[in-house]
Design an enzyme around this catalytic site. Structure first.
Site, PDB file in Angstrom:
ATOM      1  N   ALA A 186       0.863  -1.183   0.000  1.00  0.00           N
ATOM      2  CA  ALA A 186       0.000   0.000   0.000  1.00  0.00           C
ATOM      3  C   ALA A 186       0.896   1.228   0.000  1.00  0.00           C
ATOM      4  CB  ALA A 186      -0.863  -0.019   1.259  1.00  0.00           C
ATOM      5  N   GLY A 192       0.438  -5.227   0.665  1.00  0.00           N
ATOM      6  CA  GLY A 192      -0.690  -5.210  -0.260  1.00  0.00           C
ATOM      7  C   GLY A 192      -0.294  -5.729  -1.642  1.00  0.00           C
ATOM      8  N   GLU A 196      -0.590  -9.292  -1.481  1.00  0.00           N
ATOM      9  CA  GLU A 196      -2.024  -9.616  -1.401  1.00  0.00           C
ATOM     10  C   GLU A 196      -2.670  -9.572  -2.788  1.00  0.00           C
ATOM     11  OE1 GLU A 196      -2.833  -6.767   1.834  1.00  0.00           O
ATOM     12  OE2 GLU A 196      -3.615  -8.470   2.965  1.00  0.00           O
ATOM     13  N   GLU A 231       3.907  -5.953   7.043  1.00  0.00           N
ATOM     14  CA  GLU A 231       3.067  -4.963   7.738  1.00  0.00           C
ATOM     15  C   GLU A 231       3.420  -4.835   9.212  1.00  0.00           C
ATOM     16  OE1 GLU A 231       2.041  -7.139   5.530  1.00  0.00           O
ATOM     17  OE2 GLU A 231       0.411  -6.337   4.290  1.00  0.00           O
TER      18      GLU A 231
HETATM   19  N1  CAA Z   1       4.641   3.391  -0.016  1.00  0.00           N
HETATM   20  C1  CAA Z   1       5.139   4.588  -0.371  1.00  0.00           C
HETATM   21  N2  CAA Z   1       6.437   4.833  -0.561  1.00  0.00           N
HETATM   22  C2  CAA Z   1       7.276   3.806  -0.376  1.00  0.00           C
HETATM   23  C3  CAA Z   1       6.834   2.523  -0.003  1.00  0.00           C
HETATM   24  C4  CAA Z   1       5.446   2.325   0.173  1.00  0.00           C
HETATM   25  N3  CAA Z   1       4.918   1.142   0.521  1.00  0.00           N
HETATM   26  N4  CAA Z   1       7.900   1.714   0.102  1.00  0.00           N
HETATM   27  C5  CAA Z   1       8.971   2.472  -0.194  1.00  0.00           C
HETATM   28  N5  CAA Z   1       8.596   3.730  -0.484  1.00  0.00           N
HETATM   29  C6  CAA Z   1       9.454   4.863  -0.890  1.00  0.00           C
HETATM   30  C7  CAA Z   1      10.487   5.206   0.175  1.00  0.00           C
HETATM   31  O1  CAA Z   1       9.939   6.077   1.145  1.00  0.00           O
HETATM   32  C8  CAA Z   1      11.571   5.857  -0.644  1.00  0.00           C
HETATM   33  O2  CAA Z   1      11.161   7.168  -0.903  1.00  0.00           O
HETATM   34  P1  CAA Z   1      12.226   8.352  -1.034  1.00  0.00           P
HETATM   35  O3  CAA Z   1      13.105   7.976  -2.182  1.00  0.00           O
HETATM   36  O4  CAA Z   1      11.399   9.550  -1.242  1.00  0.00           O
HETATM   37  O5  CAA Z   1      12.972   8.360   0.254  1.00  0.00           O
HETATM   38  C9  CAA Z   1      11.524   5.073  -1.952  1.00  0.00           C
HETATM   39  O6  CAA Z   1      10.240   4.441  -1.989  1.00  0.00           O
HETATM   40  C10 CAA Z   1      12.570   4.000  -2.084  1.00  0.00           C
HETATM   41  O7  CAA Z   1      12.501   3.173  -0.929  1.00  0.00           O
HETATM   42  P2  CAA Z   1      13.806   2.546  -0.281  1.00  0.00           P
HETATM   43  O8  CAA Z   1      14.821   3.614  -0.067  1.00  0.00           O
HETATM   44  O9  CAA Z   1      13.360   1.772   0.895  1.00  0.00           O
HETATM   45  O10 CAA Z   1      14.301   1.615  -1.465  1.00  0.00           O
HETATM   46  P3  CAA Z   1      14.974   0.196  -1.388  1.00  0.00           P
HETATM   47  O11 CAA Z   1      15.260  -0.169  -2.785  1.00  0.00           O
HETATM   48  O12 CAA Z   1      16.069   0.180  -0.385  1.00  0.00           O
HETATM   49  O13 CAA Z   1      13.841  -0.789  -0.811  1.00  0.00           O
HETATM   50  C11 CAA Z   1      11.650  -1.752  -0.620  1.00  0.00           C
HETATM   51  C12 CAA Z   1      12.678  -1.007  -1.531  1.00  0.00           C
HETATM   52  C13 CAA Z   1      12.178  -3.142  -0.288  1.00  0.00           C
HETATM   53  C14 CAA Z   1      10.362  -1.844  -1.365  1.00  0.00           C
HETATM   54  C15 CAA Z   1      11.475  -0.940   0.693  1.00  0.00           C
HETATM   55  O14 CAA Z   1      11.183   0.389   0.362  1.00  0.00           O
HETATM   56  C16 CAA Z   1      10.381  -1.439   1.583  1.00  0.00           C
HETATM   57  O15 CAA Z   1      10.556  -2.385   2.309  1.00  0.00           O
HETATM   58  N6  CAA Z   1       9.227  -0.743   1.565  1.00  0.00           N
HETATM   59  C17 CAA Z   1       8.163  -0.984   2.493  1.00  0.00           C
HETATM   60  C18 CAA Z   1       7.304  -2.114   2.053  1.00  0.00           C
HETATM   61  C19 CAA Z   1       6.153  -2.297   2.997  1.00  0.00           C
HETATM   62  O16 CAA Z   1       6.253  -2.156   4.197  1.00  0.00           O
HETATM   63  N7  CAA Z   1       5.012  -2.616   2.421  1.00  0.00           N
HETATM   64  C20 CAA Z   1       3.839  -2.843   3.169  1.00  0.00           C
HETATM   65  C21 CAA Z   1       3.028  -1.581   3.239  1.00  0.00           C
HETATM   66  S1  CAA Z   1       1.611  -1.825   4.237  1.00  0.00           S
HETATM   67  C22 CAA Z   1       0.594  -2.716   3.236  1.00  0.00           C
HETATM   68  O17 CAA Z   1       0.817  -2.909   2.082  1.00  0.00           O
HETATM   69  C23 CAA Z   1      -0.617  -3.316   3.899  1.00  0.00           C
HETATM   70  C24 CAA Z   1      -1.853  -2.619   3.659  1.00  0.00           C
HETATM   71  O18 CAA Z   1      -2.468  -2.786   2.641  1.00  0.00           O
HETATM   72  C25 CAA Z   1      -2.397  -1.710   4.693  1.00  0.00           C
END
Ligand code: CAA
Length: 697
Positions: free
Chosen positions: A67, A106, A109, A129
């Site tokens: 998400a 998500g 999912e 999450e």
């Molecule tokens: N939403 C919005 N922005 C996100 C994001 C997300 N889910 N995940 C990463 N970003 C953004 C970061 O904030 C970063 O932004 P900036 O460049 O402005 O700082 C950019 O994307 C790059 O992220 P990273 O520096 O972390 O890049 P990376 O290559 O090192 O890692 C990644 C990539 C593995 C995807 C890592 O970003 C990550 O683990 N992200 C989180 C994933 C996550 O937690 N997903 C679950 C969200 S909750 C959900 O999905 C459940 C629901 O429905 C409620």
């Protein structure tokens, strides 16, 4: 012909198969325009008689990373993710998720609601999450157990653990690994499904695989220990236990409710704050985009002591070549042996292969001669914490290194400005302050000196990331940020001890707050001789009371060096289990007598406030001086370096939750009780309290 469904989702038809491509940089988060595009792609599939299957694929570096975290806490625009996923699940034609990068939250999912999943071999999968203090809210905890089994799914959901494509293919999460171009591979896969008359498959309709119900109790107990204080991991077990016990539709509603509840919880807000703060910390003030990191392949580490060995191991782990320089064959041999032992224990644990261990050790060379450093790109100075010794190493490095090579110092307390300005190359000097044990601890305080070149700062940031560390750029300040704040907590813990608290009471209060270990148990682990040496180094800058509060020196004089001698603040049995020790009480009583201090009952609240607020007050001074660029940097430093509970968001975030006015009032109270020199509120705290603001506005 390509049809643009929304700004970020396009559709192309290849005969009887449609391909929907999503391009929503940086990580294809499931923002509103993505969700709307996916809904429209499903509609296009359903409304076309000619099209028999749909492929979902993402451009850029990854499949949907989840998400869109930036939308959390704001009113959500329809379609919600749950609606898109319900449409995927209900679709009567097969949909294939084509996955590269990471399918997370998500994003996974979405993939789980498709009929089939194909992936490149480097793809990774997870429901992380829980790390944001929430849980899957769109069917992840219902579909994953049905597909891969309850136990594996429970581990992935409750720990946020990722798995690779090979494991995903083995356990049924992925149907095929694609060796060629992902879209071509997915088209071939879809073609084979259609030609074989294969239709839709719904994970929601699969039966729950058999499982041992005892696994939930075992998971709760283990998670309680490993994730002490966190709410979401325990809720994850409740969720999965419920999800496998009741019908899908009912479980689905309850899953959504649980996720919504957690989204509003203080822990989730704190963890999401840290997620953003960690990324923000990588954006270095005043660094333009053209400050590209330099290419670093070969590194010299000067000083084969504890820190030097750990730092050398970090570079070897990241694939670099390391020249370790020391003053004798004996010290170098010992260092190599210690590094080899780190790898041997990883080998025993199964986290390192024999070939990888050999490759790492083969990239390590030992020398006593600075002449051998002519081809290194960067040198790390990690010798004894004495100015003259470090200055001498700087002189030798200056003479031996290429002009464009970078020198970084690992100093904890010395003035990096002085070291840099004595060098021939001040623009190529910076600090990289590791924490012991360096190969384990995530935090690296990168230190900018006034002349450090922008591309040197970009290089040390990129390098620390390459080592798998969490770098935070800090400025000139004695003890930088982490140790400077810690020294205030240590001071208060010592004062509280002489005023009447016991080591056990203070440790109980601080570990009850959420620190993994109390300060006195930690001192026993580190060794009282180390604590005494740190105290001696700080002595010139200590107040009279701090100098007289010499309990550490008394313990050393009594031969109580901590765990290694069987007694320190606590007494230790053969299994290193601690218990309070009358011997310590006697030393404390003698100390109080000599200092004329009548011990008093001290409340747990006073202990916590004095230890915590002394740190927060110091942090405010650090911010005012500009030694940390923003409060988030301090939060990242303390949560990744010194065990501040991440679910409280870090000391600055937590201070805002307490309220700066409340903290200021307590500081005034302790100024009267302990002394103004220790607790006078920092001007920033005074100002924020007067303006009724927090560190975060
Ligand atoms: N939403 C919005 N922005 C996100 C994001 C997300 N889910 N995940 C990463 N970003 C953004 C970061 O904030 C970063 O932004 P900036 O460049 O402005 O700082 C950019 O994307 C790059 O992220 P990273 O520096 O972390 O890049 P990376 O290559 O090192 O890692 C990644 C990539 C593995 C995807 C890592 O970003 C990550 O683990 N992200 C989180 C994933 C996550 O937690 N997903 C679950 C969200 S909750 C959900 O999905 C459940 C629901 O429905 C409620």
């Amino acid at each position: 012909m390509t049809e643009l469904l929304t700004q970020v989702v396009s559709l192309v038809t290849h005969g009887d198969i449609m391909v929907a491509t999503v391009d929503n940089p940086p990580v294809n988060a499931l923002s509103h325009s993505v969700r709307a595009g996916l809904r429209d792609a499903i509609s296009a599939l359903e409304s076309s008689d000619a099209v028999r299957a749909l492929i979902l694929v993402c451009d850029g570096k990854t499949f949907f990373a989840g998400a869109d975290i930036r939308e959390f806490g704001k009113p959500m625009r329809e379609p919600l993710l749950g609606e898109v996923i319900a449409r995927l699940d209900a679709c009567t034609k097969p949909i294939v998720a084509a996955i590269h990068g990471t399918a997370l939250g998500g994003g996974l999912e979405v993939a789980l609601a498709c009929s089939y999943r194909v992936a490149v071999a480097s793809a990774r999968f997870g429901l992380p999450e829980v790390k944001l203090g929430i849980l899957p809210g769109a069917g992840g905890s219902l579909r994953l157990p049905r597909l891969i089994g309850v136990e594996t799914a429970l581990t992935m959901i409750s720990e946020g653990k990722h798995i690779g494509a090979a494991e995903a293919a083995h356990n049924g999460l992925v149907d095929a690994i694609v060796e060629s171009d992902l879209t071509d591979g997915a088209l071939g896969f879809a073609r084979r499904i259609i030609d074989a008359g294969g239709g839709i498959r719904r994970a929601s309709e699969l039966p729950i695989p058999s499982f041992d119900p005892a696994l939930f109790g075992a998971a709760r107990a283990s998670l309680r220990k490993r994730f002490r204080g966190y709410v979401a991991p325990q809720k994850a077990v409740d969720l999965v236990e419920m999800a496998v016990a009741i019908p899908f539709a009912e479980a689905s509603e309850r899953e959504y409710e649980t996720c919504r509840e957690l989204l509003g919880s203080p822990q989730s807000k704190a963890l999401r704050h840290l997620f953003a703060a960690e990324r923000e910390a990588l954006k270095i003030d005043g660094l333009s985009a053209d400050a590209a990191p330099r290419d670093i392949r070969k590194v010299a580490v000067v000083g084969p002591g504890t820190m030097g060995r750990g730092i050398a191991a970090c570079y070897l782990d990241a694939g670099l070549s390391v020249v370790l320089i020391g003053r004798s064959d004996e010290s170098l041999g010992k260092a190599k042996g210690a590094i080899a032992r780190i790898y041997e224990s990883a080998l025993k644990r199964g986290s390192l292969s024999a070939e990888e261990m050999e490759s790492r050790l083969s990239r390590l060379t030992l020398t006593q001669f600075y002449d051998d450093l002519a081809d290194v790109d960067l040198a790390v100075e990690a010798v004894t914490e004495q100015h003259d010794v470090k200055a001498e190493v700087f002189r030798k490095l200056d003479a031996a290194l290429r002009d464009d090579a970078i020198i970084v110092t690992n100093t904890s307390f010395l003035d990096i400005e002085e070291l840099a300005s004595a060098s021939r190359r001040p623009w190529n000097v910076a600090g990289m302050h590791f924490f012991n044990p360096a190969h384990v601890m995530k935090l690296v305080e990168n230190v900018r000196a006034s002349h450090s070149a922008p591309d040197v700062l970009a290089t040390i940031t990129a390098l620390a990331r390459r080592l798998g560390k969490t770098p935070v750029m800090v400025g000139r300040s004695e003890g930088f940020v982490a140790n400077r704040m810690l020294s205030k907590r240590t001071r208060e813990a010592q004062f509280l001890l002489e005023e009447g608290a016991s080591p056990a009471q203070i440790d109980r209060v601080l570990s009850g707050f959420g620190f993994p270990i109390g300060p006195f148990a930690l001192a026993d682990l580190a060794g009282m001789d180390i604590m005494a040496a740190a105290r001696a180094a700080r002595r010139p800058r200590m107040s009279d009371r701090e100098k007289s509060c010499n309990i550490v020196d008394r313990l050393v004089a009594a031969g109580r060096l901590g765990q290694k001698t069987g007694a320190g603040y606590y007494r230790y049995d053969e299994k290193r289990m601690a218990s309070p020790d009358p011997g310590t009480d006697e030393i404390l009583e003698a100390h109080r007598r000599d200092r004329g201090i009548a011990p008093r009952e001290i409340s747990d609240d006073e202990i916590l406030e004095r230890c915590l607020y002394a740190m927060i007050n110091e942090a405010a001074k650090i911010l005012e001086e500009g030694a940390a660029a923003r409060p988030g940097d301090i939060d990242v430093i303390w949560t990744s370096g010194f065990g501040f509970p991440p679910y409280l968001g870090g000391p600055m975030f937590h201070a805002d939750q307490i309220g700066i006015r409340t903290i200021k009032e307590a500081l005034d109270r302790y100024s009267a009780l302990v002394g103004r020199e220790y607790f006078q509120p920092a001007p920033l705290i005074e100002r924020l309290a007067a303006e009724r603001k927090g560190f975060y506005g």
